[in-house]
Design a protein around this motif. Structure first.
Motif, short mmCIF file in Angstrom:
data_model
loop_
_atom_site.label_atom_id
_atom_site.label_comp_id
_atom_site.label_asym_id
_atom_site.label_seq_id
_atom_site.Cartn_x
_atom_site.Cartn_y
_atom_site.Cartn_z
N ASP A 104 7.59 -10.77 5.28
CA ASP A 104 6.50 -9.85 5.64
C ASP A 104 6.88 -8.99 6.63
O ASP A 104 6.79 -7.70 6.56
N GLY A 105 7.39 -9.44 7.65
CA GLY A 105 7.86 -8.78 8.87
C GLY A 105 9.08 -7.81 8.54
O GLY A 105 8.98 -6.53 8.94
N ALA A 106 9.99 -8.35 7.69
CA ALA A 106 11.33 -7.58 7.53
C ALA A 106 10.50 -6.43 6.41
O ALA A 106 11.09 -5.30 6.71
N ILE A 107 9.55 -6.74 5.63
CA ILE A 107 9.17 -5.44 4.71
C ILE A 107 8.79 -4.37 5.62
O ILE A 107 8.77 -3.02 5.28
N HIS A 108 7.82 -4.62 6.40
CA HIS A 108 6.95 -3.84 7.27
C HIS A 108 8.06 -3.18 8.15
O HIS A 108 7.79 -1.74 8.29
N ARG A 109 8.90 -3.70 8.66
CA ARG A 109 9.97 -2.97 9.55
C ARG A 109 10.70 -1.94 8.83
O ARG A 109 10.75 -0.80 9.36
N ASN A 121 0.15 -12.44 4.40
CA ASN A 121 -0.99 -13.46 4.55
C ASN A 121 -2.30 -12.67 4.35
O ASN A 121 -2.16 -11.39 4.10
N SER A 122 -3.47 -13.43 4.49
CA SER A 122 -4.60 -12.90 3.82
C SER A 122 -5.30 -11.74 4.70
O SER A 122 -6.15 -10.87 4.44
N SER A 123 -4.64 -11.48 6.00
CA SER A 123 -5.07 -10.32 6.86
C SER A 123 -4.47 -9.14 6.08
O SER A 123 -5.10 -7.80 6.39
N LEU A 124 -3.38 -9.37 5.54
CA LEU A 124 -2.64 -8.11 5.28
C LEU A 124 -2.16 -7.23 6.22
O LEU A 124 -1.59 -5.92 5.95
N LEU A 125 -2.21 -7.57 7.50
CA LEU A 125 -1.68 -6.77 8.37
C LEU A 125 -0.12 -6.95 9.17
O LEU A 125 0.02 -6.77 10.17
N GLY A 126 0.56 -7.61 8.59
CA GLY A 126 1.84 -7.95 8.69
C GLY A 126 1.80 -9.28 9.36
O GLY A 126 0.98 -10.20 9.60
#
Ligand code: AR6
Length: 174
Positions: A38-43, A28-33
């Motif tokens: 998105d959640g899976a990649i950051h985790r 998303n545009s915040s780039l903060l997860g």
């Protein structure tokens, strides 16, 4: 358009497990997860990815819909994560298709070898059939004009996206 040949592959599975030079995140545009892929990649990738995202935010203030940025992939087996922001589906008359196509083009411009989820087809609500047609057509068109990218994997988590993407790729190759 010429058939895309073997360069595009449709896979079913978890994007965080794909060995590729780069994987694409539906951010998303915040780039903060967030949630979803998105959640899976950051985790799975760890805090290094978020640290680089924060630097990008400090530099350019996030990422606009239809644009993409690149970071390390942290602990993922990929080397890079390309974060692109898909459009929220809002009936289809607000430039959603053009913005989704731009996500694939911008991401491909940043990548050399590349695995990509079905951007915008989760919480952003893009109709999966329309999204699959855009994913395959845009990727095929991009690959036609270049020789750097050898292999693009479109990675579906769910059976429906997997079937729709296969249908689009087969239609293109007939
Ligand atoms: N591997 C491959 N595909 C996946 C995975 C995975 N591990 N996990 C989910 N998908 P979504 P969006 C599929 O919602 O619609 C986030 O909160 C999923 O089945 O992840 O672009 C962001 O921060 C679906 O087909 O992304 C944004 O706020 C596809 O990935 C927002 O969601 C995309 O679903 C972006 O929404």
């Amino acid at each position: 358009m010429n058939p895309p040949g073997p360069k595009i592959e449709i896979l079913r599975g978890d994007l965080t497990k794909i060995p590729a030079d780069a994987v694409v995140n539906a951010a998303n545009s915040s780039l903060l997860g967030g949630g979803g892929v998105d959640g899976a990649i950051h985790r799975a990738g760890g805090s290094e990815i978020l640290e680089e995202c924060r630097k990008i935010v400090a530099r350019q203030g996030g990422c606009k819909t239809g644009e993409a940025v690149i970071t390390t992939a942290g602990r993922l087996s990929a080397k890079y994560v390309i974060h692109t922001v898909g459009p929220v589906w809002n009936g289809g008359t607000h430039g959603e298709a053009q913005k989704l196509a731009q996500c694939y083009t911008r991401s491909l411009e940043l990548a050399a070898e590349h695995g990509c989820p079905a951007i915008s087809t989760g919480v952003y609500g893009f109709p999966k059939d329309k999204a699959a047609a855009i994913a395959v057509a845009t990727t095929a068109r991009f690959l036609e004009g270049q020789t750097v990218i050898e292999h693009v994997m479109l990675v579906s988590f769910d059976e429906e996206n997997y079937q729709l993407l296969n249908h689009e790729l087969n239609a293109l190759q007939r």
